[in-house]
Design an enzyme around this catalytic site. Structure first.
Site, PDB file in Angstrom:
ATOM      1  N   LYS A   1       0.825  -1.227   0.000  1.00 28.31           N
ATOM      2  CA  LYS A   1       0.000   0.000   0.000  1.00 28.31           C
ATOM      3  C   LYS A   1       0.847   1.260   0.000  1.00 28.31           C
ATOM      4  CE  LYS A   1      -2.537  -0.249   3.660  1.00 28.31           C
ATOM      5  NZ  LYS A   1      -3.414   0.171   4.754  1.00 28.31           N
ATOM      6  N   LYS A   2       1.930   1.257   0.824  1.00 30.88           N
ATOM      7  CA  LYS A   2       2.654   2.507   1.102  1.00 30.88           C
ATOM      8  C   LYS A   2       4.075   2.520   0.555  1.00 30.88           C
ATOM      9  CE  LYS A   2       0.040   2.821   5.439  1.00 30.88           C
ATOM     10  NZ  LYS A   2       0.089   2.693   6.898  1.00 30.88           N
TER      11      LYS A   2
HETATM   12  N1  C2G Z   1      -5.719   7.205  14.145  1.00 31.62           N
HETATM   13  C1  C2G Z   1      -6.335   8.233  14.858  1.00 31.62           C
HETATM   14  N2  C2G Z   1      -5.634   9.369  15.136  1.00 31.62           N
HETATM   15  C2  C2G Z   1      -4.350   9.512  14.724  1.00 31.62           C
HETATM   16  C3  C2G Z   1      -3.720   8.486  14.012  1.00 31.62           C
HETATM   17  C4  C2G Z   1      -4.438   7.325  13.731  1.00 31.62           C
HETATM   18  O1  C2G Z   1      -7.523   8.137  15.245  1.00 31.62           O
HETATM   19  N3  C2G Z   1      -3.721  10.666  14.999  1.00 31.62           N
HETATM   20  C5  C2G Z   1      -6.501   5.990  13.831  1.00 31.62           C
HETATM   21  C6  C2G Z   1      -6.700   5.779  12.327  1.00 31.62           C
HETATM   22  O2  C2G Z   1      -7.756   6.582  11.837  1.00 31.62           O
HETATM   23  C7  C2G Z   1      -7.024   4.292  12.262  1.00 31.62           C
HETATM   24  C8  C2G Z   1      -6.205   3.732  13.449  1.00 31.62           C
HETATM   25  O3  C2G Z   1      -5.829   4.848  14.252  1.00 31.62           O
HETATM   26  O4  C2G Z   1      -8.422   4.049  12.491  1.00 31.62           O
HETATM   27  C9  C2G Z   1      -4.958   3.014  12.970  1.00 31.62           C
HETATM   28  O5  C2G Z   1      -4.242   3.909  12.142  1.00 31.62           O
HETATM   29  P1  C2G Z   1      -3.045   3.391  11.253  1.00 31.62           P
HETATM   30  O6  C2G Z   1      -2.144   2.607  12.077  1.00 31.62           O
HETATM   31  O7  C2G Z   1      -2.525   4.546  10.459  1.00 31.62           O
HETATM   32  O8  C2G Z   1      -3.813   2.345  10.312  1.00 31.62           O
HETATM   33  P2  C2G Z   1      -3.874   2.302   8.734  1.00 31.62           P
HETATM   34  O9  C2G Z   1      -2.501   2.159   8.157  1.00 31.62           O
HETATM   35  O10 C2G Z   1      -4.752   3.396   8.269  1.00 31.62           O
HETATM   36  O11 C2G Z   1      -4.535   0.855   8.501  1.00 31.62           O
HETATM   37  O12 C2G Z   1      -7.909  -2.084   6.985  1.00 31.62           O
HETATM   38  C10 C2G Z   1      -7.472  -0.789   7.215  1.00 31.62           C
HETATM   39  C11 C2G Z   1      -6.036  -0.658   7.591  1.00 31.62           C
HETATM   40  O13 C2G Z   1      -5.520  -1.738   8.293  1.00 31.62           O
HETATM   41  C12 C2G Z   1      -5.875   0.654   8.323  1.00 31.62           C
END
Ligand code: C2G
Length: 134
Positions: A45-46
């Protein structure tokens, strides 16, 4: 009947934004399941691997008092199956995912919660990098 909540994420370099969303997700029901994405899924993805490997990210999330169950999320394409397998009543995601999972409203409630301001894994990595460069 008990309400099962499910959420997904990478939770790399675990921080207070992660604590907040997991706590709020837990407060919406009686049982919280968390899918933790694989290293491979992040790379595809990234274009980069997480700082913490998946076994450690899973262990950190599992150690939270508000989390009842964890599993490894292999692919975004399996989301519907995960929701069914874990009998989810509510899917919770941060609002950076707003609208992205609305297709699952036929099998569960889908809620997007506001992200915690001013913190992200990317900013933390950037901050550490700039301190080393100074
Ligand atoms: N999050 C948050 N506030 C932040 C950073 C993150 O509320 N300042 C939340 C994100 O919105 C998400 C969760 O923490 O709901 C996990 O974030 P990430 O680790 O960035 O997850 P991501 O890479 O978006 O993976 O199936 C979906 C993926 O697995 C999501």
């Amino acid at each position: 009947m008990s309400t099962k909540v499910i959420t997904f994420g990478t939770y790399d370099v675990f921080h207070v934004g992660h604590v907040n969303i997991l706590t709020r997700a837990h407060d919406l029901g009686d049982h919280l399941t968390v899918g933790v994405s694989t290293d491979a899924m992040n790379f595809s993805k990234k274009g980069r691997y997480p700082v913490y490997r998946q076994e450690h990210r899973l262990e950190i999330v599992a150690s939270m008092a508000c989390v009842d169950e964890v599993f490894i999320e292999e692919s975004l394409d399996l989301k519907r199956q995960y929701l069914i397998d874990h009998k989810a009543d509510i899917l919770v995601m941060g609002n950076d995912w707003e609208g992205r999972f609305d297709e699952f409203k036929d099998i569960c409630e889908v809620k997007y919660l506001p992200r915690t301001d001013d913190i992200s894994t990317t900013d933390i990595i950037q901050d550490i990098r700039s301190r080393i460069d100074d």
